[in-house]
Design a protein around this motif. Structure first.
Motif, PDB file in Angstrom:
ATOM      1  N   MET A  18       0.947  -1.061  -0.197  1.00 42.37           N
ATOM      2  CA  MET A  18      -0.005  -0.001  -0.434  1.00 42.37           C
ATOM      3  C   MET A  18       0.763   1.557   0.195  1.00 42.37           C
ATOM      4  O   MET A  18       0.849   2.138  -0.818  1.00 42.37           O
ATOM      5  CB  MET A  18      -0.967   0.114   1.551  1.00 42.37           C
ATOM      6  N   LEU A  19       1.819   1.430   0.625  1.00 45.73           N
ATOM      7  CA  LEU A  19       3.205   2.584   0.704  1.00 45.73           C
ATOM      8  C   LEU A  19       3.329   2.590  -1.256  1.00 45.73           C
ATOM      9  O   LEU A  19       3.224   3.477  -1.023  1.00 45.73           O
ATOM     10  CB  LEU A  19       3.258   2.207   2.012  1.00 45.73           C
ATOM     11  N   SER A  20       3.954   1.747  -1.426  1.00 44.22           N
ATOM     12  CA  SER A  20       4.691   1.785  -2.410  1.00 44.22           C
ATOM     13  C   SER A  20       3.609   2.113  -4.049  1.00 44.22           C
ATOM     14  O   SER A  20       3.884   3.296  -4.421  1.00 44.22           O
ATOM     15  CB  SER A  20       5.354   0.619  -3.237  1.00 44.22           C
ATOM     16  N   ALA A  21       2.215   1.819  -3.130  1.00 43.72           N
ATOM     17  CA  ALA A  21       0.893   2.413  -4.520  1.00 43.72           C
ATOM     18  C   ALA A  21       1.217   3.713  -4.288  1.00 43.72           C
ATOM     19  O   ALA A  21       0.634   4.262  -5.016  1.00 43.72           O
ATOM     20  CB  ALA A  21       0.288   1.251  -4.285  1.00 43.72           C
ATOM     21  N   GLU A  28       4.032  10.417  -9.334  1.00 51.28           N
ATOM     22  CA  GLU A  28       3.144  10.587 -10.366  1.00 51.28           C
ATOM     23  C   GLU A  28       2.241  12.190 -10.922  1.00 51.28           C
ATOM     24  O   GLU A  28       1.861  12.688 -11.426  1.00 51.28           O
ATOM     25  CB  GLU A  28       1.851   9.065 -10.540  1.00 51.28           C
ATOM     26  N   MET A  29       1.100  12.060  -9.918  1.00 58.87           N
ATOM     27  CA  MET A  29       1.026  13.965  -9.618  1.00 58.87           C
ATOM     28  C   MET A  29       1.875  14.811  -9.972  1.00 58.87           C
ATOM     29  O   MET A  29       1.344  15.641  -9.642  1.00 58.87           O
ATOM     30  CB  MET A  29      -0.537  13.592  -8.129  1.00 58.87           C
ATOM     31  N   GLY A  30       3.212  14.338  -9.244  1.00 60.91           N
ATOM     32  CA  GLY A  30       3.981  15.617  -8.756  1.00 60.91           C
ATOM     33  C   GLY A  30       3.722  15.760  -7.199  1.00 60.91           C
ATOM     34  O   GLY A  30       3.979  17.474  -6.566  1.00 60.91           O
ATOM     35  N   GLN A  31       3.329  15.174  -6.113  1.00 61.01           N
ATOM     36  CA  GLN A  31       3.120  15.885  -5.297  1.00 61.01           C
ATOM     37  C   GLN A  31       3.148  15.057  -4.000  1.00 61.01           C
ATOM     38  O   GLN A  31       2.872  14.444  -3.661  1.00 61.01           O
ATOM     39  CB  GLN A  31       1.664  16.316  -4.609  1.00 61.01           C
ATOM     40  N   PRO A  32       4.285  15.726  -3.067  1.00 65.07           N
ATOM     41  CA  PRO A  32       4.836  14.066  -2.332  1.00 65.07           C
ATOM     42  C   PRO A  32       4.247  14.726  -1.314  1.00 65.07           C
ATOM     43  O   PRO A  32       2.851  15.656  -1.106  1.00 65.07           O
ATOM     44  CB  PRO A  32       5.872  14.789  -1.597  1.00 65.07           C
ATOM     45  N   GLN A  33       3.581  13.371  -0.314  1.00 63.81           N
ATOM     46  CA  GLN A  33       2.288  12.749   0.865  1.00 63.81           C
ATOM     47  C   GLN A  33       2.794  13.029   2.186  1.00 63.81           C
ATOM     48  O   GLN A  33       3.835  11.806   1.927  1.00 63.81           O
ATOM     49  CB  GLN A  33       1.331  12.055  -0.601  1.00 63.81           C
ATOM     50  N   CYS A  34       2.209  12.986   2.928  1.00 60.28           N
ATOM     51  CA  CYS A  34       2.689  11.958   3.975  1.00 60.28           C
ATOM     52  C   CYS A  34       1.870  10.849   4.302  1.00 60.28           C
ATOM     53  O   CYS A  34       0.474  11.520   3.745  1.00 60.28           O
ATOM     54  CB  CYS A  34       2.298  12.693   5.612  1.00 60.28           C
ATOM     55  N   VAL A  44      -0.934   2.867  14.454  1.00 59.53           N
ATOM     56  CA  VAL A  44       0.346   2.815  13.443  1.00 59.53           C
ATOM     57  C   VAL A  44       0.917   2.000  13.009  1.00 59.53           C
ATOM     58  O   VAL A  44       2.018   0.994  13.740  1.00 59.53           O
ATOM     59  CB  VAL A  44       0.787   3.607  13.069  1.00 59.53           C
ATOM     60  N   LEU A  45       0.967   1.228  11.696  1.00 63.83           N
ATOM     61  CA  LEU A  45       1.220   0.237  10.598  1.00 63.83           C
ATOM     62  C   LEU A  45       2.146   0.175  10.315  1.00 63.83           C
ATOM     63  O   LEU A  45       3.359  -0.630   9.708  1.00 63.83           O
ATOM     64  CB  LEU A  45       0.448  -1.526  10.254  1.00 63.83           C
ATOM     65  N   GLY A  46       2.495   1.514   9.808  1.00 62.89           N
ATOM     66  CA  GLY A  46       3.429   2.009   8.346  1.00 62.89           C
ATOM     67  C   GLY A  46       2.927   3.524   8.257  1.00 62.89           C
ATOM     68  O   GLY A  46       2.314   3.880   7.660  1.00 62.89           O
ATOM     69  N   GLU A  47       4.202   4.149   7.860  1.00 67.21           N
ATOM     70  CA  GLU A  47       3.986   5.123   7.403  1.00 67.21           C
ATOM     71  C   GLU A  47       5.497   6.500   6.906  1.00 67.21           C
ATOM     72  O   GLU A  47       6.177   5.999   6.997  1.00 67.21           O
ATOM     73  CB  GLU A  47       3.762   7.236   8.710  1.00 67.21           C
ATOM     74  N   ILE A  48       5.141   6.983   6.324  1.00 68.84           N
ATOM     75  CA  ILE A  48       6.085   7.587   5.484  1.00 68.84           C
ATOM     76  C   ILE A  48       5.383   8.898   5.145  1.00 68.84           C
ATOM     77  O   ILE A  48       4.675   9.675   4.973  1.00 68.84           O
ATOM     78  CB  ILE A  48       6.831   7.014   3.961  1.00 68.84           C
ATOM     79  N   LYS A  54       5.051  18.274   3.985  1.00 66.75           N
ATOM     80  CA  LYS A  54       4.375  19.682   4.599  1.00 66.75           C
ATOM     81  C   LYS A  54       5.344  18.478   5.983  1.00 66.75           C
ATOM     82  O   LYS A  54       3.955  17.635   5.808  1.00 66.75           O
ATOM     83  CB  LYS A  54       2.875  20.158   4.532  1.00 66.75           C
ATOM     84  N   PHE A  55       5.393  19.107   6.804  1.00 68.65           N
ATOM     85  CA  PHE A  55       5.973  17.946   8.157  1.00 68.65           C
ATOM     86  C   PHE A  55       4.773  17.771   8.993  1.00 68.65           C
ATOM     87  O   PHE A  55       3.980  17.038   9.031  1.00 68.65           O
ATOM     88  CB  PHE A  55       6.964  18.684   8.592  1.00 68.65           C
ATOM     89  N   LEU A  56       3.479  18.745   9.347  1.00 68.72           N
ATOM     90  CA  LEU A  56       2.656  18.737   9.692  1.00 68.72           C
ATOM     91  C   LEU A  56       1.336  17.980   9.450  1.00 68.72           C
ATOM     92  O   LEU A  56       0.819  18.037   9.479  1.00 68.72           O
ATOM     93  CB  LEU A  56       1.741  20.081  10.132  1.00 68.72           C
ATOM     94  N   SER A  57       1.736  17.919   7.935  1.00 63.13           N
ATOM     95  CA  SER A  57       0.283  16.811   6.547  1.00 63.13           C
ATOM     96  C   SER A  57       0.703  15.782   7.540  1.00 63.13           C
ATOM     97  O   SER A  57      -0.708  15.218   7.493  1.00 63.13           O
ATOM     98  CB  SER A  57       0.754  17.084   5.701  1.00 63.13           C
ATOM     99  N   ARG A  58       1.614  15.391   8.580  1.00 62.68           N
ATOM    100  CA  ARG A  58       2.135  13.414   9.035  1.00 62.68           C
ATOM    101  C   ARG A  58       0.616  13.776  10.576  1.00 62.68           C
ATOM    102  O   ARG A  58       0.028  12.528  10.104  1.00 62.68           O
ATOM    103  CB  ARG A  58       3.429  13.798   9.606  1.00 62.68           C
TER     104      ARG A  58
END
Length: 135
Positions: A18-21, A28-34, A44-48, A54-58
């Protein structure tokens, strides 16, 4: 009286898929995400936090994942008239921000996904790509 229950649960391989997808879709969108994945109890099982997200988006991604796991519905399903009150009553632990999706398996909630740092539409698109990775 039943004393033990058999439950379905995500494996670490499922979380990694799921994280990889999610990462692939965000790239693909050019939008880094938390991105946060929790189990059915909100752990929490996994996160990136992708480079440039944006760090507050975590924090919002975690709230989205836990909200979706708790309610069994997308975060946007929280009725508009109570959104602020629910957020205030839970100290921000429950949110109606877009990007929280439940992970359902055979009719049961087994977890939640929270995505944040893009627009609501982008966050949801990444979450949907993550769900698709489970098949």
């Amino acid at each position: 009286m039943q004393l033990i229950e058999t439950v379905n649960a995500l494996t670490h391989n499922g979380v990694m898929a799921m994280l990889s997808a999610g990462i692939s879709r965000a790239e693909e969108m050019g939008q880094p995400q938390c991105i946060v994945v929790v189990d059915g109890s909100g752990e929490v099982l996994g996160e990136i936090r992708m480079t440039g997200a944006k760090f507050l988006s975590r924090k919002s991604a975690l709230a989205k994942a836990r909200t979706a796991a708790s309610t069994g519905a997308e975060t946007t399903a929280i009725p508009e008239p109570v959104r602020l009150q629910v957020a205030a009553a839970t100290g921000g632990a429950v949110t109606a921000l877009p990007g929280g999706l439940p992970i359902l398996y055979r009719g049961s909630v087994i977890g939640g996904i929270g995505v944040g740092s893009g627009s609501g539409e982008q966050d949801i698109a990444v979450g949907r790509a993550m769900l698709a990775a489970l098949g």
